[in-house]
Scaffold this motif. Structure first.
Motif, PDB file in Angstrom:
ATOM      1  N   VAL A 189       0.835  -1.052  -0.111  1.00  9.43           N
ATOM      2  CA  VAL A 189      -0.063   0.063  -0.111  1.00  9.43           C
ATOM      3  C   VAL A 189       0.815   1.291   0.001  1.00  9.43           C
ATOM      4  N   ASP A 190       0.662   2.031  -0.971  1.00 12.01           N
ATOM      5  CA  ASP A 190       1.611   3.221  -1.086  1.00 12.01           C
ATOM      6  C   ASP A 190       0.728   4.650  -0.400  1.00 12.01           C
ATOM      7  N   PRO A 191       1.233   5.012   0.514  1.00 13.24           N
ATOM      8  CA  PRO A 191       0.279   6.101   1.288  1.00 13.24           C
ATOM      9  C   PRO A 191       0.343   7.412   0.297  1.00 13.24           C
ATOM     10  N   ASP A 192       1.188   7.597  -0.493  1.00 12.81           N
ATOM     11  CA  ASP A 192       1.351   8.668  -1.414  1.00 12.81           C
ATOM     12  C   ASP A 192       0.368   8.463  -2.521  1.00 12.81           C
ATOM     13  N   ALA A 193      -0.038   7.340  -2.939  1.00 14.47           N
ATOM     14  CA  ALA A 193      -0.849   7.059  -4.052  1.00 14.47           C
ATOM     15  C   ALA A 193      -2.387   7.280  -3.173  1.00 14.47           C
ATOM     16  N   VAL A 194      -2.600   6.661  -2.170  1.00 15.13           N
ATOM     17  CA  VAL A 194      -4.054   6.979  -1.586  1.00 15.13           C
ATOM     18  C   VAL A 194      -4.124   8.560  -1.340  1.00 15.13           C
ATOM     19  N   ALA A 195      -3.067   9.273  -0.844  1.00 14.29           N
ATOM     20  CA  ALA A 195      -3.296  10.545  -0.675  1.00 14.29           C
ATOM     21  C   ALA A 195      -3.560  11.352  -2.094  1.00 14.29           C
ATOM     22  N   ALA A 196      -2.954  10.858  -2.981  1.00 14.56           N
ATOM     23  CA  ALA A 196      -3.065  11.455  -4.227  1.00 14.56           C
ATOM     24  C   ALA A 196      -4.622  11.308  -4.845  1.00 14.56           C
ATOM     25  N   ALA A 197      -5.099  10.297  -4.288  1.00 12.49           N
ATOM     26  CA  ALA A 197      -6.549   9.924  -4.964  1.00 12.49           C
ATOM     27  C   ALA A 197      -7.511  10.921  -4.249  1.00 12.49           C
ATOM     28  N   GLY A 198      -6.758  11.574  -3.248  1.00 13.54           N
ATOM     29  CA  GLY A 198      -7.841  12.780  -2.630  1.00 13.54           C
ATOM     30  C   GLY A 198      -9.231  12.244  -1.700  1.00 13.54           C
ATOM     31  N   ASP A 205     -11.467  11.830   1.369  1.00 11.17           N
ATOM     32  CA  ASP A 205     -12.014  12.814   2.349  1.00 11.17           C
ATOM     33  C   ASP A 205     -12.013  11.935   3.702  1.00 11.17           C
ATOM     34  N   LEU A 206     -11.871  10.539   3.598  1.00 12.19           N
ATOM     35  CA  LEU A 206     -12.037   9.830   4.706  1.00 12.19           C
ATOM     36  C   LEU A 206     -11.152   8.481   4.403  1.00 12.19           C
ATOM     37  N   LEU A 207     -10.233   7.852   5.211  1.00 10.02           N
ATOM     38  CA  LEU A 207      -9.900   6.529   5.089  1.00 10.02           C
ATOM     39  C   LEU A 207     -10.639   5.752   6.259  1.00 10.02           C
ATOM     40  N   VAL A 208     -11.209   4.696   5.925  1.00 11.60           N
ATOM     41  CA  VAL A 208     -11.836   3.776   6.742  1.00 11.60           C
ATOM     42  C   VAL A 208     -11.231   2.383   6.755  1.00 11.60           C
ATOM     43  N   ALA A 209     -10.776   2.051   8.235  1.00  7.56           N
ATOM     44  CA  ALA A 209      -9.813   1.159   8.394  1.00  7.56           C
ATOM     45  C   ALA A 209     -10.445   0.347   9.582  1.00  7.56           C
ATOM     46  N   VAL A 210      -9.704  -0.856   9.834  1.00  9.53           N
ATOM     47  CA  VAL A 210      -9.961  -1.671  11.193  1.00  9.53           C
ATOM     48  C   VAL A 210      -8.642  -1.731  11.840  1.00  9.53           C
ATOM     49  N   SER A 211      -9.035  -2.037  13.105  1.00  8.02           N
ATOM     50  CA  SER A 211      -8.091  -2.194  14.206  1.00  8.02           C
ATOM     51  C   SER A 211      -8.382  -3.382  15.034  1.00  8.02           C
ATOM     52  N   TYR A 212      -7.329  -4.235  15.372  1.00  7.12           N
ATOM     53  CA  TYR A 212      -7.631  -5.275  16.162  1.00  7.12           C
ATOM     54  C   TYR A 212      -6.686  -5.095  17.484  1.00  7.12           C
ATOM     55  N   GLY A 213      -7.209  -4.150  18.301  1.00  6.07           N
ATOM     56  CA  GLY A 213      -6.398  -3.984  19.464  1.00  6.07           C
ATOM     57  C   GLY A 213      -4.995  -3.295  19.444  1.00  6.07           C
ATOM     58  N   GLY A 214      -4.606  -2.614  20.538  1.00  5.43           N
ATOM     59  CA  GLY A 214      -3.464  -1.837  20.596  1.00  5.43           C
ATOM     60  C   GLY A 214      -3.485  -0.487  19.674  1.00  5.43           C
ATOM     61  N   GLY A 215      -4.578  -0.251  19.022  1.00  9.26           N
ATOM     62  CA  GLY A 215      -4.815   0.962  18.275  1.00  9.26           C
ATOM     63  C   GLY A 215      -4.060   0.973  17.287  1.00  9.26           C
ATOM     64  N   ILE A 275      -3.751   0.388  13.062  1.00 11.73           N
ATOM     65  CA  ILE A 275      -4.562   0.455  12.129  1.00 11.73           C
ATOM     66  C   ILE A 275      -3.978  -0.684  11.347  1.00 11.73           C
ATOM     67  N   TYR A 276      -5.063  -1.793  11.187  1.00  6.10           N
ATOM     68  CA  TYR A 276      -4.600  -3.295  10.328  1.00  6.10           C
ATOM     69  C   TYR A 276      -4.658  -2.789   8.831  1.00  6.10           C
ATOM     70  N   GLY A 277      -3.742  -3.431   8.324  1.00 10.12           N
ATOM     71  CA  GLY A 277      -3.552  -3.211   7.036  1.00 10.12           C
ATOM     72  C   GLY A 277      -2.748  -2.130   6.466  1.00 10.12           C
ATOM     73  N   ILE A 278      -2.127  -1.308   7.129  1.00  6.79           N
ATOM     74  CA  ILE A 278      -1.448  -0.308   6.830  1.00  6.79           C
ATOM     75  C   ILE A 278      -0.230   0.003   7.572  1.00  6.79           C
ATOM     76  N   ASP A 279       0.960   0.321   6.880  1.00  6.56           N
ATOM     77  CA  ASP A 279       2.194   0.153   7.647  1.00  6.56           C
ATOM     78  C   ASP A 279       1.990   1.174   8.884  1.00  6.56           C
ATOM     79  N   PRO A 280       2.837   0.938   9.841  1.00  8.00           N
ATOM     80  CA  PRO A 280       2.417   1.796  11.077  1.00  8.00           C
ATOM     81  C   PRO A 280       3.059   3.324  10.970  1.00  8.00           C
ATOM     82  N   GLU A 281       3.967   3.423  10.395  1.00  7.69           N
ATOM     83  CA  GLU A 281       4.411   4.776   9.908  1.00  7.69           C
ATOM     84  C   GLU A 281       3.377   5.435   9.090  1.00  7.69           C
ATOM     85  N   ALA A 282       3.054   4.794   8.069  1.00  8.95           N
ATOM     86  CA  ALA A 282       1.976   5.575   7.065  1.00  8.95           C
ATOM     87  C   ALA A 282       0.924   5.689   7.867  1.00  8.95           C
TER      88      ALA A 282
END
Length: 116
Positions: A78-87, A89-99, A101-108
């Protein structure tokens, strides 16, 4: 902001998101995107694995039209720059404990899109 001109949501981690209007352009984790689709909300793209093997898994992708919706990849691809470039308004994700975000690199996941 009046309650009629703004939008806000508190997620299950207790993080409040406030926006001047209801989000229209949404990028979502595949299972969240499938749920949104089932409720008539059309994400502009999804991220995360939509298969276990060679073919899409309907338990993950639901009724999403995978051939016509943008796929931002899964895991470390997952390229966070490509996601941001798509513009979105909201990113919907899931989290499985510990806060985390699942499926995205922690830094991103700590990045914010300019203006958000």
């Amino acid at each position: 902001m009046s309650p009629y001109s703004s939008w806000e949501f508190t997620d299950d981690r207790g993080h409040l998101t406030v926006a001047p209007r209801r989000p229209d352009r949404v990028v979502a984790y595949i299972q969240a995107g499938a749920t949104l689709w089932d409720h008539g909300l059309r994400p502009l793209g999804v991220f995360g694995s939509h298969h276990d093997g060679d073919s899409p898994d309907p338990a993950k992708a639901g009724g999403l039209p995978l051939g016509s919706i943008r796929d931002f990849g899964a895991g470390s691809s997952v390229d966070p720059d490509a996601v941001a470039a798509a513009g979105p308004d909201l990113l919907v994700a899931v989290s499985y404990g510990g806060g985390q975000i699942y499926g995205i690199d922690p830094e991103a996941s700590r990045r914010r899109v300019a203006g958000s």
